[in-house]
Design an enzyme around this catalytic site. Structure first.
Site, short mmCIF file in Angstrom:
data_model
loop_
_atom_site.label_atom_id
_atom_site.label_comp_id
_atom_site.label_asym_id
_atom_site.label_seq_id
_atom_site.Cartn_x
_atom_site.Cartn_y
_atom_site.Cartn_z
N CYS A 1 70.64 66.11 49.21
CA CYS A 1 69.95 67.28 49.77
C CYS A 1 70.88 68.27 50.45
O CYS A 1 70.45 69.37 50.82
CB CYS A 1 68.88 66.84 50.76
N HIS A 33 66.04 71.28 58.63
CA HIS A 33 65.92 70.49 57.40
C HIS A 33 64.45 70.12 57.21
O HIS A 33 63.91 70.24 56.11
CB HIS A 33 66.82 69.26 57.47
N GLU A 69 66.10 64.64 63.50
CA GLU A 69 66.63 66.00 63.57
C GLU A 69 66.37 66.61 64.94
O GLU A 69 67.24 67.27 65.52
CB GLU A 69 66.01 66.88 62.49
N LYS A 109 60.26 74.33 54.20
CA LYS A 109 59.87 73.43 53.12
C LYS A 109 58.36 73.25 53.06
O LYS A 109 57.81 72.88 52.02
CB LYS A 109 60.55 72.07 53.31
N HIS A 169 60.66 70.91 48.78
CA HIS A 169 62.03 70.44 48.99
C HIS A 169 62.79 70.57 47.68
O HIS A 169 62.53 69.84 46.72
CB HIS A 169 62.01 68.99 49.46
N PHE A 192 70.37 62.25 51.98
CA PHE A 192 70.56 60.85 51.65
C PHE A 192 72.06 60.63 51.41
O PHE A 192 72.76 61.50 50.88
CB PHE A 192 69.80 60.49 50.37
#
Length: 400
Positions: free
Chosen positions: A152, A291, A302, A323, A328, A388
């Protein structure tokens, strides 16, 4: 080292291929999420692009070109057009820096489901480096053409690496961003198996993604591409270019703790690096495009990372997670959200964080609310991409 200027923006996104209209739709809170693949055992939503490939390719050119590369070619071309007359430029001094997380999913899906017949161009169609190569061929780029596949964070990392190349003088101009096109049944099933996609209730598909909300349940896939044109501020001034913003800092770090579970300390390291490079303090940053994946763990981590770095100034930082509206985009998420962040700075207007009726107390942040988008004093903003694999990328933009 010279400041890095953003002089061109190009998007092919769920809200269209005009970045001004995209931004206006996000400020209005328009959702692009819709139901997909009703034949699957479990309901799913995604944000797809209405893309007319005939605007960019002939039928002959489309052979062996996956959708992920088609979107990249279009967005990069729009960014170069937006940058205007770039002047005399040695093609060896032009670079492409592209992020792509998973490559040509449509080509791979077709190969798996082809009943034994595999198209002969499947390999070059699905390789993750194909989008960058197609952009290079279309733009006649003979300098560095590089692909970053960091889940990502892919396109955010690509933009940071492009900025480094501009600062070092390796290139005079960089086309930096990313592309992703993963809305195919096999990929949706794989993400559902990880239990990271949002639950979907009939009639509520458009509001299924609720970052930082107490009832959040995960994200939805989106597809698209976004590219920025980067060059030195000095070069931009010489050619009289419009400068949207300056890329003043970036931070890259790795959690080095877990492949899928994020770590606040790792994210905080990237945030501090970006601030340090830009020579700014947390209180100088007026907006964060988070994010914000709307996962139970990710949103809390976050928030904790922001709180660790901002401390007592956290309430002054306005935050939104777009998002919720465009899905995403995985490898392309950082680039699309960088474009949104740049436009927020230029226009001093912020997209709201939608669908959060009740914020989770563990995610306590100063979220931008609908109808409260004005930011008349905004001078600097950040865009977070946390992936990830534990890679964290933060881009810090300032007003030109």
């Amino acid at each position: 080292m010279s400041a890095v200027a953003v002089t061109g923006l190009g998007v092919v996104a769920p809200h269209g291929d005009d970045h001004g209209r995209l931004f206006a739709a996000l400020v209005r809170g328009d959702s692009a999420l819709e139901p997909v693949f009703p034949e699957l055992p479990k309901a799913a939503v995604a944000a797809r692009v209405a893309f007319d490939e005939s605007r960019w390719f002939t039928k002959l050119q489309l052979a062996g070109v996956d959708r992920v590369s088609q979107l990249a070619v279009a967005a990069a071309d729009l960014a170069m057009r937006d940058a205007g007359a770039i002047g005399e430029l040695d093609p060896e001094r032009l670079g492409v820096f592209a992020g792509c997380g998973m490559g040509g999913a449509a080509a791979l899906e077709a190969a798996y489901r082809g009943g034994g017949r595999v198209p002969p161009l499947t390999i070059p169609a699905f390789m993750p480096s194909a989008p960058a190569s197609h952009v290079a061929m279309r733009q006649r780029v003979q300098g560095p053409v590089l692909t970053y596949s960091v889940a990502c964070a892919s396109s955010s990392v690509a933009i940071a690496e492009a900025a480094k190349a501009v600062q070092r003088g390796d290139v005079d101009l960089a086309i930096a961003g990313g592309s992703e096109a993963l809305v195919v049944p096999g990929v949706v099933l794989a993400w559902q198996a990880m239990q990271t996609l949002a639950g979907v209730r009939a009639g509520e598909e458009a509001t299924a993604i609720r970052p930082f909300a107490s009832d959040r349940s995960g994200f939805a896939l989106g597809e698209g591409a976004a590219f920025l044109v980067l060059e030195s501020a000095e070069r931009a001034r010489r050619r009289g270019a419009r400068v949207y913003a300056e890329l003043a800092g970036w931070g890259l770090s790795c959690d080095a703790t877990h492949l899928t579970k994020p770590d606040a300390a790792g994210q905080a390291r990237a945030l501090r690096q970006a601030l340090r490079q830009a020579g700014l303090q947390p209180r100088d940053i007026g907006y964060c495009n988070a994010h914000g994946t709307a996962t139970r763990i990710g949103d809390v981590v976050e928030r904790d990372a922001l709180a660790e770095v901002w401390g007592g100034d956290l309430d002054r930082l306005r935050v939104s997670a777009t998002k919720a509206l465009h899905g995403h985009l995985l490898g392309a998420a950082g680039a699309l959200e960088a474009v949104v962040t740049v436009l927020a700075l230029q226009r001093r207007e912020l997209p709201p964080s939608m669908h959060c009726e009740t914020i989770d107390p563990a995610c306590s942040l100063n979220l931008v609310t609908p109808g409260n988008s004005a930011a008349p004093e905004l001078q600097a903003a950040i865009s977070n991409s946390f992936a990830f694999g534990g890679t964290n990328s933060v881009l810090l933009f300032s007003r030109a």
